[in-house]
Design a protein around this motif. Structure first.
Motif, PDB file in Angstrom:
ATOM      1  N   ARG A  43      10.247  -1.032   0.128  1.00  0.00           N
ATOM      2  CA  ARG A  43      10.463  -0.507   1.138  1.00  0.00           C
ATOM      3  C   ARG A  43      10.955  -1.701   2.125  1.00  0.00           C
ATOM      4  N   GLY A  44      10.626  -2.412   1.619  1.00  0.00           N
ATOM      5  CA  GLY A  44      10.924  -4.445   3.097  1.00  0.00           C
ATOM      6  C   GLY A  44       9.232  -5.519   2.086  1.00  0.00           C
ATOM      7  N   GLU A  45       9.090  -5.473   3.521  1.00  0.00           N
ATOM      8  CA  GLU A  45       7.676  -6.685   3.164  1.00  0.00           C
ATOM      9  C   GLU A  45       6.593  -6.116   3.920  1.00  0.00           C
ATOM     10  N   LEU A  46       6.151  -5.680   3.016  1.00  0.00           N
ATOM     11  CA  LEU A  46       4.847  -5.691   3.324  1.00  0.00           C
ATOM     12  C   LEU A  46       3.657  -6.522   3.877  1.00  0.00           C
ATOM     13  N   GLY A  47       2.880  -6.875   5.161  1.00  0.00           N
ATOM     14  CA  GLY A  47       1.964  -7.210   4.770  1.00  0.00           C
ATOM     15  C   GLY A  47       0.361  -6.856   5.338  1.00  0.00           C
TER      16      GLY A  47
END
Lengths: 141, 323, 215, 376
Positions: D317-321
């Protein structure tokens, strides 16, 4: 870390520490918003805003991405007596929700955030659960 | 009126009501089964032979469910709302003819009669949606009213082409006129318009905006429970049956079949085929957006329908033997 | 919920009607389409091609008014609790509740959390518990079949099962959350935490024996 | 009461407040979207979240480093392996744990397969939202079930695998299983994806619903904090698998799927392309899989040194931090998840106005929400 970012951090009197995993820059609370605004002007991209409870103070952590492959954190410290900071919502739009979450879970009030209400817990909640002082109840069974 | 006429009418009334019940039960069962197989699954399977008892069970349950009237709803309109769609939907079926002389009443203006009752449906939907005092039903009802009214015009114009060609509004005459060539071949444009408009009149996918499940929960029927919901479903399947009948009778030759003697069986088969087509659409197509729905009706179907009727009228004047 | 609640000696017609109703109700269970958390994925999987709920006449309805069963597929948080109750209250009688997964049974992994209720039974009358985190689709199917059995064995004549309105309650320190400006719910009801000594996990087998007492 | 003042439309009649959710068929969980509508046009919108807030970040502080892997599964329950990996990478970096080579390959393999299943759920959801009565939804589940069979065979669980460990993975995958995966991904799966693509992108009605709806430029989306496929559909090439290669991504031949139109249909195309690309990567991984151990020795009472680290990964879903802070004890001082969808969803008030109610679902499907990770 790009030279522009270094220049901005130096201008705002940030204490730079590159010994850890990511470079971290500690700024005074007064310079928090101004420093973030100048970093935004250098093209740094917002990644995350959060907080770490250090006991006597809550450390605000703003993770920024300067080049696609590098990141650094901008930090400031809010002592427990005055859990307040300037809002970055006008600088980085997604910070609005991030700050609401920090307010909800840590109780840090961001001045200037357009909607400083609880985001995850119900409005009627009275706790800030991620503070060290808040202990989970013992299981009864 | 003689006693024979009374008995005839009574028998037909009972027969039509039975037909509606059978159509609803079998229609829903067939729909669930058919779409199930489209979706690589089985559909109702374990209750009765291949799930044939599924719908009776659903009906028994629906009858015994609690009948909820929301506090904020208008009590009178809420109660009569389902009747306002069921009654016209069933009343329209009185004019259906299944073979020459085989029907409740062979009206001179049977087609007109059916359309007149179909026109009443948006009123019922609007009453249902308004009376519930819920926003989802309100939006659904307004969508239903707008959609049904705007698709009525192309539908009537397309049907008018058939009436011009047949020279009568009596359904028996229209179908008998297709003993040679069906109107689908004479007026393909009219058939296309009529098919699309009838699909919209029946609130079927891709025109199921009034009950758009993903947007409006269940549209205008959101607040109805128990048998009232059952009534709304009954009306929907009656309308589906009438719509399929109209397509079969006006364009597909009704009880006529090439090289074979005329029989009500062909008509029923055509109706089932039409209903199955709508279920096929339901299993494959997504839903149109509300603005493209309106522009489809007013910007495309209506002008084409006007062209169609002028062309048919001109052809009927020019080639009186063929058209 | 009973057809004739005060019938002391049910006659032939009422018993036949009762049989018919139990048959109909047990074979047409429509769950309300309320996905809460991870278990809703397995709930959807059960509706999909390999397991296919529709075989048993189970089909999801989006509107609670037309649903009979509420599957609670996940942890109920304090913010969600009034809404779950509201959905339950919107359903028409007779209605049943399935607690799916350990979170809905007892709070599961999150039982220690400050924001999770210890199970759906604290706010809803649960009929069937399906253990697992999340339960496999087969387990959910089995649970639904157990519910079918439960319904077909619950007499509708003079049943001890009465229509139930769950008052929207929450603990005093958590007054009711209002949903919007047209919200009609009233605040101020008192939260009653059920007493409990052990985890409220009822094995599936118990559901089979329970209704016999009522008959 | 939610702080949501009405804006109103000048020169128009009164606007209406429509609460979509928390129990609504198309909010994919327990999202509550407050929409102010004028007719069917959205004037302003505000997502209300927190209905699934389980306090995972607090619970993590009361458990040991190893025990927290269980909680990460339940964050984004659609992309479980991505969360596990992000957490494990963060802790391994903090504690200086070396991960064996084979474990890295295995992790990358399952995370890429997880990306496929996650995008399949998106596919199912978005087609359901635009009104296709379940047919594409159920078709998506066919391929998904096949991959879930592999998950189950490898990890023992279907949805909550809890398979990664600090310093490696729990179980190895034998070569027969790898061959089976390869056969499926190379032979059967592309056929299925072709069908999915024909059902979605090839459908005229879908095109009319999605083309030109919700067009946003890459600059706008970066400003609003949107990451992942939604951003890449606007022409940006941001993909952490290329930018900051981790795992074995630097040894794989793959391209970043982008599209320069930036509307809802482009977001669909990017996700479908990512499904194909991930399947291709999985085949490469299986071909290049080295032998060896799958798990390094890590003390059960792991005490990472004092400090904190923020690790960025590319989840579906995107940038997971994941930010973990240690105070030198066996329990984390702070475990923070930077959820990609949390910030993607925060852009909704900017995205939705002036669209129709029906477009809301399309735009909403474009960012692919999963409430477990938003609310944590």
């Amino acid at each position: 870390m790009t030279p522009e970012v270094r220049a901005v951090l130096a201008r705002h009197g940030a204490v730079l520490d590159e010994s850890g995993f990511d470079p971290r820059a500690d700024v005074a609370r007064d310079a928090w918003r101004a420093c973030a605004a100048d970093l935004h002007a250098t093209g740094a991209r917002f990644f995350d805003i959060t907080a770490i409870d250090r006991g006597e103070a809550v450390e605000l952590v703003l993770v920024l991405v300067d080049t696609p492959s590098t990141q650094f954190t901008l930090r400031t410290s809010c002592p427990n007596e005055s859990l307040r900071a300037e809002s970055l919502a006008g600088v980085f739009p997604p910070a609005e929700w991030g700050e609401r979450e920090v307010f909800d879970l840590f109780g840090v009030v961001f001045e200037g955030n357009p909607d400083m209400t609880r985001i995850l817990q119900p409005d009627s909640s009275t706790i800030h659960p991620l503070r060290r002082s808040f202990e989970l109840e013992e299981r009864t069974w | 009126m003689s006693a024979a006429m009374w008995i005839h009418a009574l028998l037909w009334l009972v027969g039509l009501l039975l037909l509606i019940a059978v159509v609803t039960v079998m229609g829903v069962w067939w729909e669930r089964k058919f779409i199930g197989h489209l979706q690589r699954r089985r559909g109702p399977l374990h209750h009765g032979f291949h799930g044939l008892l599924q719908l009776p069970a659903d009906m028994v349950k629906m009858i015994s469910k609690e009948d909820i009237v929301p506090d904020s709803a208008d009590p009178w309109l809420f109660q009569i709302g389902p009747l306002m769609v069921v009654v016209p939907a069933i009343a329209a079926m009185a004019a259906l003819m299944f073979a020459p002389g085989f029907g409740l009443l062979d009206m001179n203006h049977g087609l007109f009669y059916i359309f007149a009752f179909q026109t009443l449906l948006p009123l019922g939907f609007a009453v249902i949606g308004w009376s519930c005092a819920s926003k989802f039903t309100l939006i659904g009802a307004l969508r239903a009213a707008a959609q049904l009214i705007s698709y009525e015009i192309p539908m009537l114009l397309a049907a008018l082409g058939v009436v011009v060609a047949a020279g009568s509004m009596r359904l028996t005459d229209i179908i008998n006129a297709q003993a040679g060539v069906w109107y689908i071949f004479k007026e393909p444009l009219g058939f296309a318009i009529f098919g699309i408009a009838v699909l919209a009149e029946m609130n079927r996918t891709p025109f199921d905006l009034p009950e758009a499940e993903s947007e409006l929960v269940a549209g205008y029927q959101t607040e109805y429970s128990g048998m009232k919901f059952g009534f709304v479903q009954l009306a929907e399947y009656s309308v589906l049956f009438t719509g399929s009948y109209l397509v079969s009778a006006l364009f597909l030759g009704g009880w006529n079949m090439p090289f074979l003697p005329a029989s009500p069986l062909w008509l029923l088969l055509k109706i089932v085929a039409c209903m199955t087509m709508t279920m096929w659409f339901r299993g494959t197509f997504p839903r149109l957006r509300v603005d493209s729905l309106m522009s489809l009706s007013w910007k495309w179907l209506l002008p084409i329908a006007l062209v169609n009727i002028m062309a048919v009228a001109a052809l009927a004047l020019a080639l009186p033997g063929i058209y | 919920m009973g057809v004739v609640d005060d019938a002391e000696q049910p006659g032939f017609i009422t018993t036949t009607l009762d049989k018919l109703l139990r048959w109909g109700r047990s074979r047409s269970m429509w769950p309300v389409n309320a996905g809460i958390a991870c278990c809703s994925l397995e709930m959807m999987t059960t509706g999909a091609a390999r397991y296919d709920f529709d075989r048993f006449g189970i089909m999801f309805r989006s509107s609670p008014r037309q649903a009979d069963v509420m599957i609670v597929p996940g942890p109920i948080t304090k913010k969600m609790a009034p809404i779950v109750q509201r959905v339950y209250n919107q359903m028409a009688e007779p209605r049943w509740v399935i607690a799916m997964g350990s979170c809905a049974i007892s709070g599961g992994t999150f039982v220690d959390s400050y924001n999770v209720l210890p199970g759906a039974e604290t706010i809803l009358p649960v009929d069937i518990y399906i253990p697992g985190c999340p339960p496999r689709p087969e387990a959910l199917l089995y649970g639904c079949l157990q519910l079918k059995k439960l319904i077909s064995e619950t007499s509708t004549i003079g049943s001890s099962r009465k229509p139930m309105y769950v008052p929207p309650v929450l603990p005093e320190e958590w007054p009711l959350e209002l949903l919007g400006e047209y919200d009609a719910l009233e605040a101020g009801a008192v939260w009653v935490q059920p007493e409990r000594d052990s985890p409220p996990v009822t094995p599936l087998g118990d559901a089979e024996s329970a209704p016999e007492d009522e008959l | 009461m939610v702080n949501f003042p009405r804006k109103g439309v000048e020169g128009s009649t009164e606007t209406m407040l429509l609460n979509v959710g928390p129990q609504h068929p198309s909010t994919h969980g327990v999202l509550h979207m407050m929409c102010e509508i004028s007719g069917e046009t959205i004037v302003s919108a505000k997502p209300v979240i927190g209905y699934l807030h389980r306090g995972i970040e607090k619970l993590a502080e009361s458990r040991t480093w190893q025990q927290d892997i269980v909680l990460t599964d339940r964050l984004d329950y659609v992309a479980q392996f991505s969360n596990e990996w992000a957490y494990c990478r963060a802790v391994e970096r903090l504690a200086g744990i070396e991960v064996p080579e084979r474990a890295e390959w295995l992790r990358t393999l399952l995370v890429e397969m997880n990306r496929i299943t996650s995008h399949l759920i998106w596919y199912a959801g978005v087609t359901m939202d635009i009104g296709a009565l379940g047919t594409p939804f159920i078709y998506a589940w066919v391929a998904r079930e096949r991959i879930f069979d592999f998950y189950e065979a490898v990890t023992g669980a279907r949805v909550m695998p809890n398979w990664m460990r600090l310093g490696g993975v729990h179980t190895d995958i034998d070569s027969a299983m790898l061959k089976e995966m390869r056969d499926f991904l190379e032979r059967d799966f592309p056929v299925e994806v072709d069908e999915y693509e024909a059902l979605l992108v090839g459908n005229e009605i879908v095109q009319s619903r999605m083309k030109g709806i919700g067009v946003f430029s890459a600059e706008q989306l970066v400003e609003w904090g949107v990451t992942g496929p939604a951003l890449r559909a606007s022409g940006s090439e941001r993909d952490l698998r290329k930018d900051v290669p981790y795992g074995v991504y630097d040894r794989l031949d793959f391209r970043v799927c982008t599209d320069d139109v930036g509307d809802s249909l482009a977001r669909c195309r990017v996700r479908l392309a990512e499904i194909r690309e991930s399947a291709r990567m999985c085949v490469q991984i299986i071909d290049g899989m080295p032998g060896g151990d799958v798990r390094a020795k890590v003390s059960r009472a792991l005490k990472p040194p004092v400090g904190d680290v923020c690790v960025r990964t590319e989840s579906p879903r995107g940038e997971l931090g994941v930010l973990v802070a240690s105070d030198g004890t066996t329990k984390p001082l702070r475990f923070r998840v930077r959820s990609p969808i949390f910030y993607n969803l925060s852009a909704m008030p900017h995205m939705l106005p002036n669209h129709l109610l029906a477009d809301m679902l399309v735009i909403f499907g474009g960012i692919d929400t999963s409430m477990g990770e938003i609310d944590r």
